[in-house]
Motif scaffolding. Structure first.
Motif, PDB file in Angstrom:
ATOM      1  N   GLY A  10       0.824  -1.197   0.000  1.00  0.00           N
ATOM      2  CA  GLY A  10       0.000   0.000   0.000  1.00  0.00           C
ATOM      3  C   GLY A  10       0.861   1.251   0.000  1.00  0.00           C
ATOM      4  N   HIS A 202      -5.392  -8.867   0.267  1.00  0.00           N
ATOM      5  CA  HIS A 202      -4.778  -8.010   1.275  1.00  0.00           C
ATOM      6  C   HIS A 202      -4.198  -8.853   2.405  1.00  0.00           C
ATOM      7  N   ALA A 204      -2.185  -8.043   6.309  1.00  0.00           N
ATOM      8  CA  ALA A 204      -1.817  -6.985   7.249  1.00  0.00           C
ATOM      9  C   ALA A 204      -1.608  -7.567   8.639  1.00  0.00           C
ATOM     10  N   HIS A 217      -3.156  -2.698  11.047  1.00  0.00           N
ATOM     11  CA  HIS A 217      -2.244  -2.407   9.932  1.00  0.00           C
ATOM     12  C   HIS A 217      -1.009  -1.648  10.411  1.00  0.00           C
ATOM     13  N   GLU A 244      -0.629  -4.273   3.547  1.00  0.00           N
ATOM     14  CA  GLU A 244      -1.133  -2.992   4.063  1.00  0.00           C
ATOM     15  C   GLU A 244      -0.376  -2.640   5.339  1.00  0.00           C
ATOM     16  N   ASP A 246      -0.278   1.023   7.710  1.00  0.00           N
ATOM     17  CA  ASP A 246      -0.876   2.352   7.695  1.00  0.00           C
ATOM     18  C   ASP A 246      -0.313   3.350   8.703  1.00  0.00           C
TER      19      ASP A 246
END
Length: 269
Positions: A10, A202, A204, A217, A244, A246
Motif C-alpha cells: 500500500g 490483502h 496486514a 495495519h 497494508e 498504515d
C-alpha cells in the motif's frame, strides 16, 4: 479478474520514497480519498513511469448502505482510475453512513436477501460510473453480526458476484480477525468464497488486546495470518497479494522482509 499483479504494498505519503526504492514491488494501492486525480503525487508518477500498476482503493463509498452511492464519490473514483491508468478499482462491502451520519468505521452489511437486492443495485451503479474499469469488493473485519442475517459473508459475496460480475478482494487479515473475534473459521470462508473471481489479496498485521484482535495495519504480519494466505493459495493462484501498513512504519529492511514472508507463504501452498 485475471490481471496479473504480483506482490505489492500500500502506497502511503509517509513511505513514498521507501515504496519507490523497495525491490520487488510489483504493484501498489493508494487510498482514493487521499489523492486528487488532477494533482497526483510525484511518487505515484514515478512508479507509473516504471510500469508499476497503481490501484485506487476506496474506503468511503459505502456501497453496502441503503442509499445509492454518492455520485460525487463515484466520479472521484472514476477520475482516479483514469488518471492512474488503473487496471481496476477496489472498495469495501460495507456501509459507512446513514441518514447523513458517518459511522467512522467499515460496518458489516446485513446479510439478508433484501439487503442483497439493494447492494446489487449499488454495485451496478458503481460499475456504470467506472466506465468499464473493473470493480472489486473487499470483505471486512466485522465488529458484530446482525441478528437477522440469513447468509454467511461468503454466501452473500458469492450471490453478489454471480449477480453483478464484480470482482473479489479477499483480505486474509480480516478473515483471521473474524476467526479470533467471532469464531468464524477462515478456512470455511475460503471454501465458500467465489475465488474464481479473485482480483487480489490483502495481508496486514495487528495487535491482540485481551481476547480481541485489532486489525490495525501497524505491525508485522503474524504467522497465523500468513497461514490463512497459504490456505488461500492452496485453493487458487492469486493474481496479486498486497501488504497494508498504515502507521508506525518500520525500516525499509523490515518492509522488504515482510514482502519476503508473504512470498514465502505463497510458495508454501
Amino acid at each position: 479478474m485475471t490481471e496479473r499483479l504480483g506482490v505489492g504494498i500500500g502506497w502511503r505519503p509517509e513511505i513514498d520514497l521507501t515504496v519507490e526504492r523497495l525491490p520487488g514491488v510489483d504493484f501498489v494501492e493508494v487510498i482514493a480519498e487521499n489523492i486528487r486525480p488532477d494533482r497526483l503525487p510525484e511518487s505515484l508518477r514515478v512508479l507509473r513511469s516504471r510500469g508499476v500498476p497503481v490501484i485506487p482503493h476506496g474506503v468511503g463509498l459505502g456501497i453496502g448502505g441503503a442509499e445509492p452511492p454518492d455520485p460525487a464519490r463515484l466520479t472521484h473514483l472514476a477520475e482516479c482510475a483514469e488518471a492512474l491508468g488503473a487496471p481496476l478499482v477496489s472498495e469495501h462491502l460495507a456501509f459507512v453512513r446513514a441518514g447523513g451520519m458517518e459511522a467512522g468505521h467499515l460496518l458489516p452489511v446485513p446479510r439478508t436477501r433484501r439487503a442483497l437486492g439493494v447492494v446489487t443495485e449499488n454495485v451496478r451503479r458503481a460499475q456504470d460510473a467506472l466506465g468499464g474499469v473493473p470493480l472489486a469488493l473487499e470483505n471486512v473485519a466485522a465488529l458484530f453480526g446482525w441478528p437477522e442475517d440469513e447468509m454467511t459473508e461468503a454466501e452473500f459475496l458469492g450471490d453478489l458476484v454471480a449477480a453483478t460480475g464484480v470482482g473479489l478482494l479477499v483480505d486474509v487479515a480480516n478473515l483471521y480477525t473474524n476467526q479470533v473475534n467471532l469464531g468464524l473459521r477462515a478456512v470455511d470462508a475460503l471454501d465458500a468464497l467465489p475465488l474464481s473471481e479473485l482480483a487480489y489479496v490483502h495481508v496486514a498485521g495487528g495487535h491482540l488486546h485481551g481476547d480481541v484482535w485489532h486489525d490495525t495495519h501497524t505491525a508485522h504480519v503474524p504467522d497465523d495470518v500468513l497461514d490463512v494466505l497459504s490456505e488461500l493459495c492452496a485453493r487458487v493462484d492469486p493474481p496479486g497479494v498486497l501488504l497494508e501498513w498504515d502507521a508506525d512504519y518500520p525500516s525499509d529492511e523490515a518492509l522488504e522482509a515482510e514482502l519476503g514472508r508473504i512470498r514465502g507463504a505463497m510458495t508454501r501452498a
